[in-house]
Write an enzyme that holds these catalytic residues in place. Structure first.
Site, PDB file in Angstrom:
ATOM      1  N   TYR A 140      43.732 -75.255  78.980  1.00 18.52           N
ATOM      2  CA  TYR A 140      42.388 -75.227  77.940  1.00 18.52           C
ATOM      3  C   TYR A 140      42.101 -76.322  78.187  1.00 18.52           C
ATOM      4  O   TYR A 140      40.698 -77.048  77.823  1.00 18.52           O
ATOM      5  CB  TYR A 140      43.079 -75.500  76.784  1.00 18.52           C
ATOM      6  CG  TYR A 140      42.688 -74.171  75.835  1.00 18.52           C
ATOM      7  CD1 TYR A 140      43.804 -72.419  76.914  1.00 18.52           C
ATOM      8  CD2 TYR A 140      42.484 -73.340  74.821  1.00 18.52           C
ATOM      9  CE1 TYR A 140      43.836 -70.950  76.618  1.00 18.52           C
ATOM     10  CE2 TYR A 140      42.676 -72.059  74.405  1.00 18.52           C
ATOM     11  CZ  TYR A 140      42.295 -71.358  75.130  1.00 18.52           C
ATOM     12  OH  TYR A 140      42.722 -69.868  74.173  1.00 18.52           O
ATOM     13  N   LYS A 191      55.829 -68.773  83.107  1.00 16.18           N
ATOM     14  CA  LYS A 191      56.000 -68.393  84.342  1.00 16.18           C
ATOM     15  C   LYS A 191      56.551 -68.946  85.211  1.00 16.18           C
ATOM     16  O   LYS A 191      55.730 -69.886  86.520  1.00 16.18           O
ATOM     17  CB  LYS A 191      54.280 -68.458  84.266  1.00 16.18           C
ATOM     18  CG  LYS A 191      54.271 -67.214  85.557  1.00 16.18           C
ATOM     19  CD  LYS A 191      54.213 -65.241  86.172  1.00 16.18           C
ATOM     20  CE  LYS A 191      54.331 -64.900  86.602  1.00 16.18           C
ATOM     21  NZ  LYS A 191      54.409 -62.897  87.168  1.00 16.18           N
ATOM     22  N   ASP A 247      48.119 -68.017  73.058  1.00 14.37           N
ATOM     23  CA  ASP A 247      46.806 -67.339  73.092  1.00 14.37           C
ATOM     24  C   ASP A 247      46.748 -65.803  73.204  1.00 14.37           C
ATOM     25  O   ASP A 247      47.033 -65.355  72.025  1.00 14.37           O
ATOM     26  CB  ASP A 247      45.360 -67.859  74.215  1.00 14.37           C
ATOM     27  CG  ASP A 247      44.262 -67.626  73.314  1.00 14.37           C
ATOM     28  OD1 ASP A 247      43.573 -67.400  72.218  1.00 14.37           O
ATOM     29  OD2 ASP A 247      44.007 -67.065  74.002  1.00 14.37           O
ATOM     30  N   ASP A 251      47.705 -62.724  70.095  1.00 13.47           N
ATOM     31  CA  ASP A 251      46.501 -62.001  70.012  1.00 13.47           C
ATOM     32  C   ASP A 251      47.290 -60.070  69.732  1.00 13.47           C
ATOM     33  O   ASP A 251      47.093 -59.220  68.572  1.00 13.47           O
ATOM     34  CB  ASP A 251      45.734 -61.100  70.437  1.00 13.47           C
ATOM     35  CG  ASP A 251      44.109 -62.163  70.107  1.00 13.47           C
ATOM     36  OD1 ASP A 251      44.243 -62.914  69.098  1.00 13.47           O
ATOM     37  OD2 ASP A 251      43.526 -61.725  70.284  1.00 13.47           O
TER      38      ASP A 251
HETATM   39  C1  IPM Z   1      42.463 -68.874  69.241  1.00 12.11           C
HETATM   40  C2  IPM Z   1      41.057 -68.421  70.241  1.00 12.11           C
HETATM   41  C3  IPM Z   1      41.147 -69.512  70.661  1.00 12.11           C
HETATM   42  C4  IPM Z   1      41.792 -70.040  71.313  1.00 12.11           C
HETATM   43  C5  IPM Z   1      39.304 -69.570  70.936  1.00 12.11           C
HETATM   44  C6  IPM Z   1      37.785 -68.984  69.758  1.00 12.11           C
HETATM   45  C7  IPM Z   1      38.244 -71.148  71.326  1.00 12.11           C
HETATM   46  O1  IPM Z   1      41.032 -67.299  70.521  1.00 12.11           O
HETATM   47  O2  IPM Z   1      42.332 -69.758  68.396  1.00 12.11           O
HETATM   48  O3  IPM Z   1      43.075 -67.689  69.235  1.00 12.11           O
HETATM   49  O4  IPM Z   1      41.356 -69.852  73.236  1.00 12.11           O
HETATM   50  O5  IPM Z   1      42.209 -70.927  71.219  1.00 12.11           O
HETATM   51 MG    MG Z   2      42.417 -66.438  70.945  1.00 14.11          MG
END
Ligand code: IPM
Ligand code: MG
Length: 358
Positions: A140, A191, A247, A251
């Site tokens: 990132y 990984k 990340d 999700d």
């Molecule tokens: C999160 C989001 C962010 C990330 C984006 C909006 C930059 O997906 O907080 O998980 O990738 O960290």
């Molecule tokens: Mg995210």
């Protein structure tokens, strides 16, 4: 002295969900809690108002605050902006600027919502996972990054993944300590079979683990972890991983909880100053319609009281109130079953406040 909260509603549904959070803060203030709050801009809203997604006014307010509540940023209105002015730069910028390296993303399966999940009830019943995502390093933020032309004339994009030993150490300590307070099991995801970054990650996590002999440490490759999360999610308790893997996995884990509209998060610095936000996005498709689920935001307020203000009692009250409204059968669209009556953002927030008053 009052605790200072900076509220950054952000874009699209951000201001709708944040209005419900303010109702909870106002209730606690009425009860005598020493808190005060101000508002600032972040993301697209900040670009509109001040020409930058993380403008100096927000930087100053964020540095001065004891805790920050954030809605969500981003959306189609801002997609055409150059990368450094995109709303995402606002959230990445504030994380980096404040050193918010430890991102806590709990995923809880609420029994009342098991029908809303795409998983079989027995797979998720009682699920309670904590994902700890490192938030200020990895690909990132790695340099160099950019665009260039290859020797044979093709356009090429490149990013750099890296972690230093101290960066891994500090998130590992947070993870082992979290595991100590829970079931004393920690799964570190990497990984290591492919990436140098991950080799170092695994070495350092293992070394730090020697200081926590009461925690059982396991390592897992990220591809396998992605599979195990949907196959047998209850094998996990605390998961620690780097920024990009976290990340994606967080999700994925949100779906175990029934809706991404239910999951809060905390991003903490070394002193437990934190930024609290729902993990869902700004939902441009339903913005302005009063449909958004405010519960992830209210649960983020709960995390703020617990982690930054050391008030687990208030945090527990909010969580219990959320549980009550779910048990009463109140549902926003994202967590309703076909045919079930649906309420809006304001009604859901009011119901939680009413439950808090009881
Ligand atoms: C999160 C989001 C962010 C990330 C984006 C909006 C930059 O997906 O907080 O998980 O990738 O960290
Ligand atoms: Mg995210």
């Amino acid at each position: 002295m009052n605790k200072k909260i900076l509220i950054l509603p952000g874009d699209y549904i951000g201001s709708e969900i944040m209005a419900e959070a303010v109702k909870v803060l106002a209730l606690f203030k009425d009860e005598g809690e020493p808190i005060e709050w101000t508002f600032g801009h972040l993301g697209g809203a900040a670009y509109d108002a001040e020409g930058h997604p993380y403008p100096p006014s927000t930087q100053q307010a964020a540095r001065a605050a004891d805790a920050i509540l954030m809605g969500a940023v981003g959306g189609p209105k801002y997609d055409a902006l150059p990368r450094e002015l995109r709303p995402e730069r606002g959230i990445l910028g504030i994380r980096k600027d404040l050193g918010l390296f430890a991102n806590l993303r709990p995923a809880l399966a609420y029994e009342a919502l098991s029908a809303a999940s795409s998983f079989k009830p027995e797979v998720i019943a009682g699920l309670d996972i904590l994902i700890l995502r490192e938030l200020t390093g990895d690909i990132y933020f790695g340099e160099p990054r950019g665009r260039r032309t290859t020797a044979d004339g093709h356009a090429e994009g490149y990013d750099t993944m890296h972690y230093s030993a101290p960066e891994v150490e500090r998130i590992a300590h947070v993870a082992f300590q979290a595991a100590q307070k829970r079931s004393k099991r920690l799964c570190s995801v990497d990984k290591e079979n492919v990436l140098e970054t991950s080799r170092l990650w695994r070495e350092v996590v293992t070394r730090v683990g020697a200081q926590y002999p009461d925690v059982a440490l396991e390592h897992m490759y990220v591809d396998n972890a992605a599979m195990q999360l949907v196959k047998r999610p209850k094998q996990f308790d605390v998961i620690v991983t780097g920024n990009i893997f976290g990340d994606i996995l967080s999700d994925e884990a949100s779906m175990l909880a029934g809706s991404i509209g239910m999951l809060p998060s905390a991003s903490l610095d070394v002193n437990n100053k934190g930024l609290y936000e729902p993990i869902h996005g700004s939902a441009p498709d339903i913005a302005g319609q009063g449909k958004a689920n405010p519960l992830a935001t209210l649960l983020s307020v709960a995390m703020m009281f617990k982690y930054s203000f050391d008030r687990a009692d208030l945090s527990d009250r909010i969580e219990a109130a959320v549980q009550q409204v779910l048990d009463q059968g109140l549902r926003t669209g994202d967590i309703a079953q076909p045919g079930e009556p649906v309420i809006g953002t304001v009604a859901m927030g009011d119901a939680v406040v009413a439950a808090l008053r009881r």
